[in-house]
Scaffold this motif. Structure first.
Motif, PDB file in Angstrom:
ATOM      1  N   LYS B   3       0.813  -1.209   0.000  1.00 36.21           N
ATOM      2  CA  LYS B   3       0.000   0.000   0.000  1.00 36.21           C
ATOM      3  C   LYS B   3       0.854   1.270   0.000  1.00 36.21           C
ATOM      4  O   LYS B   3       0.445   2.304  -0.503  1.00 36.21           O
ATOM      5  N   GLU B   4       2.034   1.182   0.575  1.00 34.48           N
ATOM      6  CA  GLU B   4       2.804   2.393   0.854  1.00 34.48           C
ATOM      7  C   GLU B   4       4.072   2.489   0.025  1.00 34.48           C
ATOM      8  O   GLU B   4       5.097   2.935   0.492  1.00 34.48           O
ATOM      9  N   ILE B   5       4.018   2.040  -1.230  1.00 33.60           N
ATOM     10  CA  ILE B   5       5.219   2.069  -2.058  1.00 33.60           C
ATOM     11  C   ILE B   5       5.385   3.421  -2.724  1.00 33.60           C
ATOM     12  O   ILE B   5       4.498   3.867  -3.455  1.00 33.60           O
ATOM     13  N   GLY B   6       6.557   4.040  -2.505  1.00 30.36           N
ATOM     14  CA  GLY B   6       6.880   5.251  -3.224  1.00 30.36           C
ATOM     15  C   GLY B   6       6.727   6.523  -2.414  1.00 30.36           C
ATOM     16  O   GLY B   6       6.833   6.528  -1.193  1.00 30.36           O
ATOM     17  N   LYS B   7       6.490   7.620  -3.136  1.00 29.28           N
ATOM     18  CA  LYS B   7       6.426   8.955  -2.548  1.00 29.28           C
ATOM     19  C   LYS B   7       5.271   9.733  -3.186  1.00 29.28           C
ATOM     20  O   LYS B   7       4.821   9.406  -4.281  1.00 29.28           O
ATOM     21  N   LEU B   8       4.872  10.793  -2.504  1.00 33.67           N
ATOM     22  CA  LEU B   8       3.803  11.659  -3.025  1.00 33.67           C
ATOM     23  C   LEU B   8       4.332  12.736  -3.976  1.00 33.67           C
ATOM     24  O   LEU B   8       3.585  13.246  -4.805  1.00 33.67           O
ATOM     25  N   ASP B   9       5.602  13.090  -3.833  1.00 38.23           N
ATOM     26  CA  ASP B   9       6.156  14.230  -4.586  1.00 38.23           C
ATOM     27  C   ASP B   9       7.437  13.818  -5.296  1.00 38.23           C
ATOM     28  O   ASP B   9       8.322  13.238  -4.667  1.00 38.23           O
ATOM     29  N   TRP B  10       7.524  14.158  -6.560  1.00 43.07           N
ATOM     30  CA  TRP B  10       8.686  13.807  -7.361  1.00 43.07           C
ATOM     31  C   TRP B  10       9.061  14.999  -8.236  1.00 43.07           C
ATOM     32  O   TRP B  10       8.237  15.860  -8.524  1.00 43.07           O
ATOM     33  N   ALA B  11      10.317  14.997  -8.697  1.00 39.78           N
ATOM     34  CA  ALA B  11      10.734  16.032  -9.635  1.00 39.78           C
ATOM     35  C   ALA B  11      11.897  15.521 -10.461  1.00 39.78           C
ATOM     36  O   ALA B  11      12.667  14.687 -10.011  1.00 39.78           O
ATOM     37  N   PHE B  12      11.996  15.991 -11.706  1.00 39.59           N
ATOM     38  CA  PHE B  12      13.249  15.805 -12.455  1.00 39.59           C
ATOM     39  C   PHE B  12      13.512  17.104 -13.177  1.00 39.59           C
ATOM     40  O   PHE B  12      12.593  17.883 -13.452  1.00 39.59           O
ATOM     41  N   SER B  13      14.800  17.362 -13.463  1.00 42.15           N
ATOM     42  CA  SER B  13      15.140  18.678 -14.000  1.00 42.15           C
ATOM     43  C   SER B  13      15.656  18.644 -15.435  1.00 42.15           C
ATOM     44  O   SER B  13      15.616  19.648 -16.124  1.00 42.15           O
ATOM     45  N   ALA B  14      16.135  17.483 -15.920  1.00 44.27           N
ATOM     46  CA  ALA B  14      16.839  17.446 -17.209  1.00 44.27           C
ATOM     47  C   ALA B  14      15.944  17.035 -18.368  1.00 44.27           C
ATOM     48  O   ALA B  14      16.346  16.253 -19.231  1.00 44.27           O
ATOM     49  N   GLY B  15      14.736  17.571 -18.437  1.00 42.92           N
ATOM     50  CA  GLY B  15      13.836  17.210 -19.516  1.00 42.92           C
ATOM     51  C   GLY B  15      14.164  17.915 -20.819  1.00 42.92           C
ATOM     52  O   GLY B  15      14.664  19.043 -20.838  1.00 42.92           O
ATOM     53  N   ARG B  16      13.933  17.255 -21.928  1.00 38.64           N
ATOM     54  CA  ARG B  16      14.061  17.837 -23.263  1.00 38.64           C
ATOM     55  C   ARG B  16      13.472  16.844 -24.257  1.00 38.64           C
ATOM     56  O   ARG B  16      13.964  15.719 -24.365  1.00 38.64           O
ATOM     57  N   ILE B  17      12.436  17.246 -24.947  1.00 38.51           N
ATOM     58  CA  ILE B  17      11.826  16.365 -25.940  1.00 38.51           C
ATOM     59  C   ILE B  17      12.569  16.547 -27.250  1.00 38.51           C
ATOM     60  O   ILE B  17      12.583  17.639 -27.809  1.00 38.51           O
ATOM     61  N   PRO B  18      13.224  15.490 -27.743  1.00 35.67           N
ATOM     62  CA  PRO B  18      13.964  15.612 -29.001  1.00 35.67           C
ATOM     63  C   PRO B  18      12.998  15.865 -30.159  1.00 35.67           C
ATOM     64  O   PRO B  18      11.888  15.337 -30.184  1.00 35.67           O
ATOM     65  N   PHE B  19      13.426  16.658 -31.118  1.00 37.44           N
ATOM     66  CA  PHE B  19      12.559  17.008 -32.240  1.00 37.44           C
ATOM     67  C   PHE B  19      12.714  16.015 -33.379  1.00 37.44           C
ATOM     68  O   PHE B  19      11.763  15.465 -33.886  1.00 37.44           O
ATOM     69  N   GLN B  20      13.974  15.782 -33.762  1.00 33.38           N
ATOM     70  CA  GLN B  20      14.235  14.873 -34.868  1.00 33.38           C
ATOM     71  C   GLN B  20      14.123  13.431 -34.421  1.00 33.38           C
ATOM     72  O   GLN B  20      14.433  13.083 -33.293  1.00 33.38           O
TER      73      GLN B  20
END
Lengths: 126, 126, 126, 126
Positions: B3-20
């Motif tokens: 029931k208690e696996i994980g966390k309520l709050d997450w973040a990542f900073s290095a996002g970038r959606i490739p275009f090609q």
């Protein structure tokens, strides 16, 4: 609610700026970088010290990250107090005055080789 | 027990959606994604805010994850309240009403280049 | 001194067993795997539950890891209670009776593409 | 301020030294390595024990890291008390007398394949 995201102190140890690059500018040129997320209402002052294998640490490199913005910092671009050394193993200690989230990644498009790796930097316990 | 696996709050900073993209659809097309695991008995409501370098944060993007299921969320597919910007550095703050496990990964099959990277998103201390 | 290395509960969310493979057996065939380190004096009983996107969780898969040994578990090889589904997003919850260290990695040698990614699984707070 | 960066105990489980290599020396030869950052004023004594799948653990391998320096340790180079086995799955437990930051990475430039992966080692709770 988003005021307290992240940590004040970060470090990573496996830094190395690749020298050769076959990728097209700017997306595919070899680099080491960190992405710094500042979700707070205040400007973040990021202070970095670089550690090498055989010479004294160099720093402090200072970069500002605006409130509610992300900033990618390419180590290739750090020149003050001195340019980063290429093809040298280095580590980085990162200190911020407000909590930030830091992620490290590398793109390596050297001769006959291309790869990308990423990991969270290590949040140092204060 | 699960029931208690994980966390309520997450973040990542290095996002970038490739275009090609040179990869074949759908497995090898360039993308940024997160995989969200919800092992609880309740539906998880995932709320995401996207941070960019030079513009205001955009959000809230909402996605539901059924009980005892995993869901992959491609950032390319997020269009409400507005489509994600391609080839822009971004960060993501992720909030859930039940504990979840979040992992971030990227596939980059741009011109003359292919790579895959992955890392855990950063579980934010609440 | 090495009796208490690791955690009892782990999870990762970004699983996917690649279907196509151009790599030579066995080192370069596409796979998802975890490496489980058991430094204790006791045999570790690893119990895994697999979560999918649109069907009920499947489990328990059981694997033993001898004392003071590492074991790589390829998800391709898990067949009891049922074979793992290929090219489906999945997540995995991992429970052990003694503390272990778990690392997740993937090799993807599909058509015109090769990549390797790795990350620590997420140590679930108990 | 930088005296207390990192942890005393680390481990990673997904080690494997690739045998084949098509890359040019020394930057592109296949390897497994850790980068150890010691920001303290004291020399760090790093002691490592290697765990395999079917044989007894081997150790202790000892390496020193000078104060305020980083050191990359290639597992290919460890020969005392015995040379590391190639193409065998292994895990590593790392103990230091002063706090250090440890990051694990692999470069794989085997036949028709190249990839790079990296992750933080797992900081063992003491």
């Amino acid at each position: 609610m988003m005021k307290e995201i992240g940590k004040l102190d970060w470090a990573f140890s496996a830094g190395r700026i690749p020298f050769q690059s076959t990728g097209k500018e700017p997306e595919f040129i070899s680099h080491d970088k960190i992405a710094v997320l500042n979700v707070s209402e205040e400007e973040a002052l990021i202070e970095m010290v670089i550690f090498y294998e055989n010479v004294k640490p160099v720093g402090t490199y200072s970069v500002k990250v605006q409130p509610k913005r992300v900033k990618k910092i390419r180590f290739n671009d750090l020149i003050d107090p001195e340019a980063m050394k290429l093809e040298r193993n280095y580590s980085c200690y990162i200190k911020s005055n407000v909590k930030v989230v830091v992620q490290f990644s590398r793109m390596n498009t050297g001769s006959n080789y291309n790869a990308e790796m990423g990991s969270m930097a290590f949040p140092v316990e204060t």
